[in-house]
Design a protein around this motif. Sequence first.
Motif: not given
Length: 114
Positions: A34-57
């Motif tokens: 939404e915030r990218s006006g539809g330009a960013l379609t990021v797969p769950t396989g990219t987002v969830y590992p990144a969220l877990r890594r940011l949580e670990r750090t």
Amino acid sequence: MNPDALRGHMDALLLSVLEREPLHGYAIIEALQERSGGALTVPTGTVYPALRRLERTGLLVSEWATVGGRKRRTYRLTDAGRKQLAGERTAWQAFTSAIGSVLRPETPEVRPSG
């Protein structure tokens, strides 16, 4: 948008989306789109590992919450995450300024006649 263009910027994007309020994973993906006006379609396989890594750090914390009648893990920024986001924004501004300086078309030099 070329997925390679996101490489190295995913942390800043996720932190920025979570700056306003805690969100669950799918809501984060929707907010990016939404915030990218539809330009960013990021797969769950990219987002969830990144969220877990940011949580670990220590930049995010998560907890289980009921959202829309479903139990979901929600993520929110920590103080360290807010500080990291500020640094990411500063670095992004310097980066875009430098790249813009190179990509901006040169104006022809005007020579005085005479």
